[in-house]
Motif scaffolding. Structure first.
Motif, short mmCIF file in Angstrom:
data_model
loop_
_atom_site.label_atom_id
_atom_site.label_comp_id
_atom_site.label_asym_id
_atom_site.label_seq_id
_atom_site.Cartn_x
_atom_site.Cartn_y
_atom_site.Cartn_z
N GLU A 43 73.38 80.04 69.83
CA GLU A 43 72.98 78.65 69.98
C GLU A 43 73.99 77.71 70.72
O GLU A 43 75.30 78.13 70.79
CB GLU A 43 72.71 78.11 68.48
CG GLU A 43 74.00 77.36 67.79
CD GLU A 43 73.20 76.55 66.57
OE1 GLU A 43 72.53 76.10 66.63
OE2 GLU A 43 74.29 76.79 65.46
N TRP A 192 75.67 79.02 80.04
CA TRP A 192 75.19 79.64 78.53
C TRP A 192 73.88 80.41 78.70
O TRP A 192 73.65 81.51 78.04
CB TRP A 192 75.02 78.15 78.15
CG TRP A 192 74.40 78.46 76.61
CD1 TRP A 192 74.71 79.12 75.43
CD2 TRP A 192 73.05 77.67 76.19
NE1 TRP A 192 73.73 78.96 74.24
CE2 TRP A 192 72.90 78.05 74.85
CE3 TRP A 192 72.24 77.12 76.83
CZ2 TRP A 192 71.65 77.82 74.12
CZ3 TRP A 192 70.95 76.56 76.37
CH2 TRP A 192 70.60 77.22 75.02
N ARG A 193 73.01 79.76 79.69
CA ARG A 193 71.64 80.64 79.78
C ARG A 193 71.90 82.30 80.15
O ARG A 193 71.54 83.09 79.63
CB ARG A 193 70.72 80.13 80.52
CG ARG A 193 69.86 78.97 80.11
CD ARG A 193 68.98 78.56 81.04
NE ARG A 193 69.32 77.88 82.30
CZ ARG A 193 69.72 76.82 82.53
NH1 ARG A 193 69.48 76.13 81.57
NH2 ARG A 193 70.09 76.38 83.61
N ASP A 214 71.77 72.65 71.53
CA ASP A 214 70.37 72.85 70.64
C ASP A 214 70.53 71.99 69.34
O ASP A 214 69.55 71.40 68.87
CB ASP A 214 70.68 74.28 70.27
CG ASP A 214 70.11 75.15 71.31
OD1 ASP A 214 69.41 74.79 72.18
OD2 ASP A 214 71.17 76.37 71.40
N LYS A 236 65.27 76.31 76.61
CA LYS A 236 66.62 76.80 77.00
C LYS A 236 66.97 76.56 78.42
O LYS A 236 68.16 76.50 78.89
CB LYS A 236 66.46 78.38 77.02
CG LYS A 236 67.06 78.96 75.83
CD LYS A 236 67.76 80.34 76.20
CE LYS A 236 69.04 80.34 75.65
NZ LYS A 236 69.94 81.49 75.31
N ASP A 237 65.86 76.04 79.28
CA ASP A 237 65.99 75.65 80.69
C ASP A 237 66.29 74.30 81.12
O ASP A 237 65.78 73.80 82.23
CB ASP A 237 64.67 76.56 81.58
CG ASP A 237 63.53 75.79 80.97
OD1 ASP A 237 63.48 75.31 79.95
OD2 ASP A 237 62.43 76.24 81.55
#
Ligand SMILES: Nc1ncnc2c1ncn2[C@@H]1O[C@H](COP(=O)(O)OP(=O)(O)OP(=O)(O)O)[C@@H](O)[C@H]1O
Ligand SMILES: Nc1ncnc2c1ncn2[C@@H]1O[C@H](COP(=O)(O)OP(=O)(O)OP(=O)(O)O)[C@@H](O)[C@H]1O
Ligand SMILES: [Mg+2]
Ligand SMILES: [Mg+2]
Lengths: 272, 300, 250, 245, 272
Positions: A43, A192-193, A214, A236-237
């Motif tokens: 996260e 991070w992704r 998040d 997430k994107d």
């Protein structure tokens, strides 16, 4: 207030963590806590709070740089001893910590070279990381030749190249102007992704926290406790375009309201 | 094996060592000559440096022995203070020491031989100490500067400085004309070395004696050696050697080692005069003549 | 702070004790160095005898003059030189190379300029100390943030006034290094010069005792120099700490 | 490039000042620049000079090595721990205030006569400034570097060697430049107490014989050597700094 | 693009002002302009622009701290010579410029004491100003004992006590966190209302500019020119609650859009 999570999903666990500076009862400072908080694996967690509330103190405890006075802090199930930074944790400080005497490439290679990786592997990883951070053209430059933002990117690259499973950032963009900060924020999201690491970001910019994280933890004035946990609805994107989303305004408004009172009380504390 | 010589390469007293070294009079027993600042430093170097022989002023040795140093005086190397002279500017009205009344007379440093001699000069000129102003300059080179500046009217100098500046200034008196013999430099050894290194010590004294004789016989050749070691012009070196060879007086400047008890006593007396020493000392108890040739032992 | 002082004193005590043992057991010959206890007693006796008081007064006076003028002149020169980066950079190698000059070879020159009194010793102490102050003043002024220079301009200050009212007060704690070195060098310079060219003074007394092997005088005097230097340094150290404490959160 | 030119200008200014001083003071205890330069050239060419130089350089090189290692080491020991610094610094500085000549008997006692005590005497002069500057440099380092070392899991030794030392280098270099000069003078002083050759010996001889030509020539060579070294150290430092302000 | 104004109403006038650093054609930097701009007497003007666009350069020219390369700059009708700061102009820099060796009261008294005011008058004015800036309890403290925000207030007080007619502020809250900035901004507004001075505020925080200023000038990437002038609709008695006004969002959006492109181009300039 803390969201429960199963053991395997908990990457960092804090239970009743406090920190008191000094021993003399007249001068000692209750800087932090008690804090109960779990960071979930993968996260992106942001912490906001008034100046002097203990954010950096919390950061140091999670990093293993300093011990909790009370309570327990664990990383991947193992307790942190407050003296050593565990393997798998990457740390980026607010201040420019690039090594002025090394080129950008050598800065980035510093950590993994020490770890005994082969020269070819080091080169491959460093090249990848530099490319990713948009520093490829500056591999041979020295930090003094870069702008403040680029130097901060060098520090981030030096941490990332070690492929940490937990990335800790203490106001990494504090020295940059707002526009540049947002651009750097987008890069951080991309990173991070792609790595799937857990990220703990300390910031004082509410919009930054609202856009990137998040979950956002709001801390009280000293001794800092988590007084609110705000979950964001972005996928997430996400990128900086979420600022146009009406929910973005709601979230920042909530953060702002929570903080205004805390800031006021922090300011008067300082005066006291 | 090395030996220590006070102000070697600077002071005339050490010249015989240069000749002896060059001519091989030590039979290769001495590998090098350490030049040391005189007095206390030489004695300390001797004691701490695991060295068997040093040439140094008798005052320093006597003081050290009084303070408990285990030393023995084994030869009397320089018996007069003939290397001293006093100079004035060439245009100075001062012709002899009688003219120094009301003038400024320089000396190098307090309680030094030069101060003692300055007081003796005043005495010799028949003046009261208050008739002449004694001025300290710090060193002999400094004295020449002070003379040039007019800070003093009369400057002391020693050989070879005296010969070097003979042209530039006018010498009004030399010590050999004024004073009786005073023993200025002696050879010393540690008691430990005296016990074990007899042959070495004898060789040094013998080699040095040979050099002293050589300097008398072949002053030109000796001066050439001195000029090289002391970085002097050949004529200056020759002049210095000649001056000291020919200095009038009861005793020669460079001795072959033979002791002159009266000269030692005289030296001690000058030190008392300037307040650098007090009380009486018994020289004979500090002296060990056993390293001198039989014929030169005068005390027993 | 308190703990540091205690440890420091303990450390000194340990060294003294070790020396005492070494000399008492004869590992260090008495001829070389007497036991510290005797040094202290010797110093006490020496001070009581009144024999060295004039020498001490002379020397400390000379050191004070040398040191004070080095600090004043050094900071002035430092301020002047630092105004131009190019000048300061160009002079940098010469300032440090300056300390390689064999000063003692130039006593005749000193006499030629300053005469045969006590002045040359003060000058030598001054000359050793002043460059340290200059170098340090430049270093300290280099740390002055640009914003303070701009602030001086906002107030329309002349360079002199800016130096006096803003630059030097700001640089105060950083100038302390220079002051400490100035103290050290004026001690070294003045006493060192007294060894060679003085009739009076601690340096002269030490060298006389040295040549006469009067350890019971020499070591107490060295001890005395150490004590005085230590006290002066301690005072400056305390001053520096006070300046710094004002500028940091306790 | 411009810095080299400026350095040259300073040298010219110094020479001009020297010439002016000569005109003002005269022949007594000073020689003009040109004569001195000529004398220095003759001295270098003179027979036996290389032996003297080699003797001094051997002692000096060793003394400098010791001064650098011990000075930087001491500076690190005192600089890395706040307590050690508070305990040690006042002691060091006070001890440094002592004219080193007073320590000759003790140095002699410990090291004996000759090379070892010469080296010790040189090192004694150089250690303290290097230590003081190193200490100051470490104290002024941004704390984030120490934290970064820990974050990179460096040992104390690795941190000192790979992070703190390079970071503190500019100020350490200033200490080294000063230490270089002082070690040099210390070595020469050591030679003046007892020696049979060396630059210090030549100097002592020149002083004793009031040979102003030689004094000036030797001083010129010594100072030129120190200036060259200082410039070289500055240049190295500058190169290592890579354009940082 | 510049709004015309009558002579008497013009407090600061810039005509064709440019600034070039350096003389060597290969290395010289075109830092600013040309700029045409009039500050009206009593208005609150904010300048925003990407990093390195020449904001501080402009600031220095208006303050009289450095000369324009071309064009003319006037203050109250008299040209600025670029060397002296005219009487009546008060300057606050981004960096902490408090005097560490003086107490807060002495810091504030510094300027007027130099100007030769009597002790009683100095005390009265200093006390007033300290009270106004909320520093009364800290008169005897040294700056080091204050937080960054309070130190910045000391600098502002030191300037205000001289009663300038033109107050220049170069990112004065740059060192503060966002919450504290907004609180400081409110104090600044109060001050502006009470003194009637003209204020020029340079900032990189768009919301700050939108909330505080009557007009916001947006600068282009280097060489900085004014590419937009945004007038705000708030009354004189505004405070931070205007952030809730929907027009606030519009204004910041307009600023943000103008700037995003400029920031991008500034960043790539830096890299070059
Ligand atoms: N080593 C220390 N000794 C004593 N007090 C400390 C120490 N470190 C921090 N504190 C105090 O603890 C409190 C929390 O400090 P911390 O640095 O964690 O705040 P922060 O939230 O990071 O503030 P900021 O936003 O200004 O960075 C502050 O009041 C600070 O003064
Ligand atoms: N003295 C100088 N010499 C050369 N270039 C300079 C000088 N001062 C500023 N510059 C250049 O001029 C440009 C404008 O600088 P300025 O400081 O005005 O920018 P800014 O808008 O204030 O930036 P920031 O938001 O980072 O404070 C920059 O590219 C800078 O590098
Ligand atoms: Mg923090
Ligand atoms: Mg700016």
């Amino acid at each position: 207030m803390n969201v429960a999570a199963t053991d395997a999903a908990v990457h960092v666990g804090l239970r009743g963590v406090t920190r008191i500076f000094g021993t003399d009862p007249r001068t000692r400072v209750n800087a932090l806590g008690p804090i109960d908080l779990d960071l979930r694996r993968g996260e992106f967690f942001a912490v906001v709070g008034p100046s002097g509330c203990g954010k950096s103190t919390l950061f140091d405890i999670v990093a293993g740089l300093s011990p909790a006075t009370d309570g327990t802090a664990t990383f991947e199930g193992r307790p942190l001893d407050g003296r050593t930074v565990p393997e798998g944790v990457g740390v980026v400080f607010q201040e420019d910590a690039s090594f002025a005497w090394l080129t950008v490439a050598d800065n980035v290679a510093f950590g993994i070279r020490r770890a005994g990786l082969g020269a070819a592997e080091v080169k491959r990883r460093v090249d990848d990381t530099l490319a990713f951070m948009g520093l490829r053209d500056f591999a041979a430059a020295y930090p003094a030749q870069l702008s403040g933002g680029m130097r901060q990117r060098v520090c981030i690259a030096r941490t990332l190249v070690q492929r940490p499973r937990l990335i800790l950032l203490d106001e990494p963009f504090g020295a940059l102007d707002q526009q540049t900060r947002l651009i750097m924020g987008e890069e951080l999201l991309k990173l991070w992704r792609e790595t799937g690491a857990t990220v703990l970001l300390i910031t004082h910019a509410l919009d930054e926290a609202a856009m990137l994280a998040d979950r956002v933890g709001v801390m009280s004035a000293r001794p800092g406790r988590i007084i609110d946990l705000v979950e964001t609805p972005w996928g997430k994107d996400r990128d900086s375009r979420v600022v146009a989303d009406p929910r973005f305004g709601e979230i920042t408004a909530r953060l702002w309201t929570r903080l205004r009172d805390e800031s006021m009380s922090a300011l008067s504390q300082k005066a006291g | 094996e090395e030996i220590v010589v006070s102000n070697y390469g600077v002071s005339a007293s050490g010249m015989p060592f240069a000749v002896a070294m060059e001519k091989g009079f030590f039979d290769g027993k001495v590998t090098g000559i350490l030049s040391s600042q005189g007095g206390g430093t030489t004695v300390r170097n001797l004691l701490a440096g695991d060295i068997a022989y040093a040439e140094v002023s008798p005052i320093a040795v006597a003081t050290a022995i009084r303070q408990g140093a285990a030393l023995k005086i084994i030869s009397n190397n320089v018996q007069t203070v003939s290397e001293f002279g006093w100079m004035v500017k060439t245009d100075s009205p001062i012709k002899t020491i009688a003219d120094i009344k009301g003038r400024k007379l320089g000396y190098s440093s307090p309680r030094s031989v030069s101060q003692a001699l300055a007081m003796l000069v005043v005495e010799k000129a028949g003046l009261k100490p208050s008739d002449v102003e004694l001025v300290m300059t710090g060193g002999l080179g400094e004295a020449l500067v002070a003379l040039d500046l007019g800070a003093i009217d009369v400057a002391p100098a020693t050989e070879p400085l005296l010969s070097k500046y003979r042209e530039k200034y006018r010498v009004i008196a030399t010590a050999s004309e004024l004073f009786p013999p005073m023993s200025n430099v002696v050879g010393v050894t540690t008691q430990a070395a005296a016990g074990k290194r007899g042959d070495f010590l004898r060789a040094i004294i013998a080699g040095r004696a040979k050099a002293v004789a050589f300097m008398k016989e072949r002053p030109e050749e000796a001066a050439a050696i001195v000029a090289k070691v002391y970085k002097l012009e050949q004529p200056v070196a020759l002049q210095a050697v000649r001056n000291l060879n020919d200095a009038k007086g009861a005793l020669p400047y460079w001795s072959t080692g033979k002791f002159d008890l009266a000269g030692l006593k005289e030296m001690w007396r000058t030190q008392i005069l300037v307040g650098a020493a007090d009380g009486d000392i018994d020289w004979s108890r500090m002296i060990d003549e056993s390293f001198l040739p039989e014929g030169e032992r005068v005390l027993k | 702070m308190k703990r540091a002082t205690a440890i420091r004193l303990a450390l000194i005590a340990a060294i003294v004790l070790a020396l005492e043992l070494l000399t008492r057991t004869g590992i260090i010959a008495r001829f070389v160095a007497p036991p510290p206890s005797e040094m202290v007693a010797g110093l006490w006796r020496l001070l009581l005898s009144g024999r060295v008081q004039p020498a001490i007064a002379q020397t400390l006076g000379k050191i004070a003059i040398a040191c004070a003028s080095a600090i004043v002149v050094g900071s002035a020169v430092g301020v002047a030189v630092q105004r131009s980066r190019a000048v300061a950079d160009a002079m940098a190698p010469f300032f440090t190379a300056y300390y390689a000059v064999p000063v003692y070879a130039f006593y005749p020159l000193m006499i030629a300029i300053f005469g045969v009194g006590e002045a040359p010793q003060v000058v030598i102490g001054f000359m050793l100390a002043v460059v340290a102050v200059v170098v340090n003043t430049i270093n300290a002024l280099d740390r002055i943030p640009r914003v303070l220079r701009k602030t001086a301009a906002v107030y329309g200050m002349s360079p002199l006034e800016a130096a006096r009212r803003i630059y030097l007060p700001h640089a105060g704690p950083y100038l302390a290094t220079g002051v400490k070195l100035a103290v050290s060098y004026s001690f070294i310079g003045v006493i060192g010069a007294e060894f060679i060219m003085s009739r009076v003074g601690i340096g002269h007394e030490i060298v006389f005792a040295y040549n006469n092997f009067e350890n019971e005088i020499m070591y107490p005097l060295i001890l005395f120099v150490l004590l005085v230097a230590g006290t002066v340094n301690g005072l400056f150290y305390a001053w520096e700490k006070r300046l710094l404490s004002r500028r940091s959160r306790s | 490039m411009t810095s080299a030119r400026n350095n040259l200008l300073v040298i010219l200014a110094l020479i001009a000042l020297w010439q002016l001083a000569y005109w003002a003071i005269g022949d007594l205890a000073l020689r003009p620049p040109l004569d001195t330069l000529r004398k220095a050239a003759a001295l270098i060419a003179s027979e036996g000079f290389t032996a003297h130089l080699a003797e001094t350089m051997r002692a000096f090189a060793l003394a400098l090595g010791i001064a650098v290692v011990v000075g930087v080491g001491l500076g690190f020991c005192l600089g890395m721990s706040r307590l050690a610094g508070e305990v040690g610094e006042p002691l060091l500085v006070s001890f440094y205030s002592l004219p080193k000549i007073t320590l000759y008997p003790i140095v002699l006692l410990i090291f004996g006569i000759g090379m070892p005590s010469k080296i010790a005497f040189g090192a004694l002069h150089g250690i303290m400034p290097i230590a003081i500057f190193t200490l100051g440099a470490l104290r002024n380092l941004p704390p984030v570097l120490g934290r970064t070392s820990r974050a990179l899991r460096l040992s104390r030794w690795q941190s000192a060697w790979t992070v703190l030392l390079p970071a503190a280098r500019p100020e350490i270099f200033t200490g080294l430049r000063l230490g270089f000069s002082l070690t040099l003078i210390g070595t020469l002083l050591g030679e003046m107490f007892a020696s049979q050759r060396g630059i210090g010996f030549l100097l002592m001889q020149a002083i004793g014989l009031h040979d102003t030509d030689l004094i000036m020539a030797l001083t010129l060579l010594i100072v030129a050597f120190a200036i060259t070294a200082s410039m070289a150290l500055l240049a190295v430092d500058k190169r290592l700094r890579h354009g940082a302000a």
